[in-house]
Design a protein around this motif. Structure first.
Motif, short mmCIF file in Angstrom:
data_model
loop_
_atom_site.label_atom_id
_atom_site.label_comp_id
_atom_site.label_asym_id
_atom_site.label_seq_id
_atom_site.Cartn_x
_atom_site.Cartn_y
_atom_site.Cartn_z
N HIS A 161 -20.52 -43.16 -46.87
CA HIS A 161 -19.28 -43.80 -47.31
C HIS A 161 -18.60 -44.55 -46.17
O HIS A 161 -18.17 -45.70 -46.34
CB HIS A 161 -18.33 -42.75 -47.87
N LEU A 162 -18.52 -43.92 -45.00
CA LEU A 162 -17.88 -44.56 -43.85
C LEU A 162 -18.67 -45.77 -43.35
O LEU A 162 -18.09 -46.78 -42.94
CB LEU A 162 -17.70 -43.55 -42.72
N VAL A 163 -19.99 -45.68 -43.39
CA VAL A 163 -20.82 -46.79 -42.91
C VAL A 163 -20.78 -47.97 -43.87
O VAL A 163 -20.69 -49.14 -43.46
CB VAL A 163 -22.26 -46.30 -42.68
N ALA A 164 -20.83 -47.69 -45.18
CA ALA A 164 -20.92 -48.76 -46.18
C ALA A 164 -19.57 -49.27 -46.64
O ALA A 164 -19.51 -50.21 -47.44
CB ALA A 164 -21.71 -48.27 -47.40
N PHE A 165 -18.48 -48.70 -46.13
CA PHE A 165 -17.16 -49.13 -46.58
C PHE A 165 -16.88 -50.57 -46.16
O PHE A 165 -17.10 -50.93 -44.99
CB PHE A 165 -16.08 -48.20 -46.01
N PRO A 166 -16.40 -51.42 -47.07
CA PRO A 166 -16.13 -52.83 -46.72
C PRO A 166 -14.81 -52.97 -45.96
O PRO A 166 -13.76 -53.24 -46.55
CB PRO A 166 -16.08 -53.53 -48.08
N TYR A 167 -14.85 -52.81 -44.65
CA TYR A 167 -13.63 -52.83 -43.85
C TYR A 167 -12.98 -54.21 -43.82
O TYR A 167 -11.76 -54.32 -43.69
CB TYR A 167 -13.93 -52.36 -42.43
N ALA A 168 -13.78 -55.27 -43.93
CA ALA A 168 -13.20 -56.62 -43.90
C ALA A 168 -12.36 -56.89 -45.14
O ALA A 168 -11.33 -57.56 -45.07
CB ALA A 168 -14.31 -57.66 -43.77
N GLN A 169 -12.77 -56.36 -46.29
CA GLN A 169 -12.06 -56.57 -47.55
C GLN A 169 -12.12 -55.27 -48.34
O GLN A 169 -12.98 -55.10 -49.21
CB GLN A 169 -12.69 -57.72 -48.34
N PRO A 170 -11.23 -54.31 -48.06
CA PRO A 170 -11.33 -53.00 -48.71
C PRO A 170 -11.07 -53.00 -50.20
O PRO A 170 -11.39 -52.01 -50.87
CB PRO A 170 -10.26 -52.18 -47.98
N SER A 171 -10.45 -54.03 -50.73
CA SER A 171 -10.11 -54.06 -52.16
C SER A 171 -10.92 -55.14 -52.87
O SER A 171 -10.79 -56.33 -52.54
CB SER A 171 -8.61 -54.32 -52.34
N PRO A 172 -11.77 -54.77 -53.84
CA PRO A 172 -12.08 -53.40 -54.26
C PRO A 172 -13.09 -52.75 -53.33
O PRO A 172 -13.84 -53.45 -52.66
CB PRO A 172 -12.68 -53.61 -55.66
N PRO A 173 -13.12 -51.41 -53.27
CA PRO A 173 -14.08 -50.74 -52.40
C PRO A 173 -15.50 -50.97 -52.88
O PRO A 173 -15.76 -51.16 -54.07
CB PRO A 173 -13.69 -49.26 -52.51
N GLY A 174 -16.44 -50.96 -51.94
CA GLY A 174 -17.84 -51.19 -52.29
C GLY A 174 -18.39 -50.10 -53.20
O GLY A 174 -17.98 -48.94 -53.14
N SER A 175 -19.33 -50.48 -54.04
CA SER A 175 -19.90 -49.51 -54.99
C SER A 175 -20.67 -48.42 -54.27
O SER A 175 -20.61 -47.25 -54.66
CB SER A 175 -20.81 -50.25 -55.98
N LEU A 176 -21.40 -48.78 -53.20
CA LEU A 176 -22.18 -47.77 -52.48
C LEU A 176 -21.26 -46.75 -51.82
O LEU A 176 -21.49 -45.54 -51.92
CB LEU A 176 -23.06 -48.45 -51.44
N SER A 177 -20.22 -47.21 -51.13
CA SER A 177 -19.33 -46.28 -50.45
C SER A 177 -18.56 -45.41 -51.45
O SER A 177 -18.38 -44.21 -51.23
CB SER A 177 -18.35 -47.06 -49.58
N LEU A 178 -18.13 -45.99 -52.56
CA LEU A 178 -17.38 -45.22 -53.56
C LEU A 178 -18.28 -44.19 -54.24
O LEU A 178 -17.88 -43.03 -54.43
CB LEU A 178 -16.78 -46.17 -54.60
N ASN A 179 -19.49 -44.58 -54.61
CA ASN A 179 -20.40 -43.63 -55.25
C ASN A 179 -20.78 -42.50 -54.30
O ASN A 179 -20.93 -41.34 -54.73
CB ASN A 179 -21.65 -44.36 -55.74
N ALA A 180 -20.95 -42.82 -53.02
CA ALA A 180 -21.27 -41.77 -52.05
C ALA A 180 -20.12 -40.78 -51.94
O ALA A 180 -20.33 -39.56 -51.86
CB ALA A 180 -21.59 -42.40 -50.70
N ALA A 181 -18.88 -41.28 -51.92
CA ALA A 181 -17.72 -40.39 -51.83
C ALA A 181 -17.58 -39.52 -53.08
O ALA A 181 -17.26 -38.33 -53.00
CB ALA A 181 -16.46 -41.20 -51.60
N LEU A 182 -17.81 -40.11 -54.25
CA LEU A 182 -17.72 -39.33 -55.49
C LEU A 182 -18.81 -38.26 -55.56
O LEU A 182 -18.57 -37.14 -56.03
CB LEU A 182 -17.82 -40.27 -56.70
N PHE A 183 -20.00 -38.60 -55.10
CA PHE A 183 -21.08 -37.60 -55.09
C PHE A 183 -20.73 -36.47 -54.13
O PHE A 183 -20.99 -35.29 -54.42
CB PHE A 183 -22.39 -38.26 -54.67
#
Length: 311
Positions: A161-183
């Motif tokens: 989640h931390l690696v794949a998070f779209p820091y340049a444009q957090p909104s909306p969050p990336g699907s990979l980072s969000l799915n990893a956090a939900l899992f």
């Protein structure tokens, strides 16, 4: 190969940098003007330390969000916080955050006109209904997996989640980072104590209740999906508030983790200080050692618009 290499006087015919005519020179011949077109560090971007620190604050606050989420799980895992209290607190935070998000919306924002409050309420109701309905299944999803494996998967997913998070444009969050956090939240929810009570208190060997799982998923959505959208709105509309919020989230993350694990709070504070203060300083120092050269040996760059040839 060299500039005007060879013994004796050179040919009387001047060398020209062309390929379409014969010349009395070897193919690898260059004259003394070859290095006149040398360019160093062309288009080099100069960074300012405090500007880089402000951008690094987004990375630090995301790490703090992960620490806060783990702190909430530890409080529920140790029986110090009931899921119902945490659920109502999350609902209050969501309402306050939604109101602030709407208040900061630009007047000419097209997305704000297309989406109404009623459509937002419908989306939230659908998500909450499906999440609550699937909570009994999700609470036993990793029941047959050993606890060490579950914790290892959780750590791996939070790192993803931390690696794949779209820091340049957090909104909306990336699907990979969000799915990893939900899992990761599902994995952690499966190791919460259940509602069965014994004479000594909670029976930690019982299965987690549906309310535990539902609470963890709601807070995962609140922290990892909705909060980045509000943070991006603060970043665009109120940059000075954005910096203060990043500092506040970092302090809350260190303080919350320190209330249960002081050693972990020290490690988190050191990590946040490294990411926020030391890494930008290292980037600024390394900029002076950068030496990028361009010249006539580079590949040709076509700057003309060639899209009309594609029709």
């Amino acid at each position: 190969m060299g500039a005007d290499s060879g013994s004796g006087a050179g040919p009387a015919v001047p060398w020209r940098k062309v390929l379409w005519e014969r010349q009395p020179f070897p193919d690898n011949y260059v004259d003394r003007r070859f290095l006149e077109e040398l360019r160093r560090n062309e288009g080099l971007r100069q960074y300012r330390y405090w500007a880089v620190v402000q951008e690094a604050g987004l990375v630090a606050q995301q790490i703090s969000c992960v620490a806060l989420f783990l702190t909430l799980w530890l409080y529920m895992e140790q029986g110090l916080l009931s899921p119902s209290t945490l659920l109502w607190t999350g609902l209050l935070c969501a309402l306050l955050g939604y109101g602030l998000y709407q208040a900061l919306a630009p007047r000419g924002d097209s997305d704000n006109h297309h989406r109404t409050r009623w459509s937002d309420l419908q989306s939230a109701s659908i998500f909450l209904s499906f999440t609550f309905g699937f909570s009994p299944v999700l609470s036993t999803l990793t029941e047959s997996v050993c606890t060490d494996t579950v914790y290892a998967m959780t750590a791996l997913m939070l790192l993803a989640h931390l690696v794949a998070f779209p820091y340049a444009q957090p909104s909306p969050p990336g699907s990979l980072s969000l799915n990893a956090a939900l899992f990761a939240s599902v994995c952690l929810a499966s190791r919460l104590p259940g509602d069965l009570h014994t004479s000594g208190g909670l029976d930690s060997s019982s299965s987690p209740s549906s309310l535990h799982t539902f609470t963890m998923l709601c807070w995962a959505l609140l922290v990892f999906a909705l909060w980045p959208c509000l943070l991006q709105r603060l970043r665009d509309c109120a940059p000075w508030v954005f910096g203060c919020v990043c500092v506040l989230v970092g302090v809350c993350g260190v303080g919350g983790l320190g209330s249960l694990w002081p050693g972990g709070a020290v490690l988190l504070a050191a990590l946040l200080g490294t990411v926020t203060l030391l890494c930008p300083l290292l980037l600024i120092r390394l900029q002076s050692d950068k030496d990028n050269i361009q010249g006539p040996w580079d590949e040709a760059e076509i700057r003309e618009d060639l899209t009309h040839f594609l029709h």
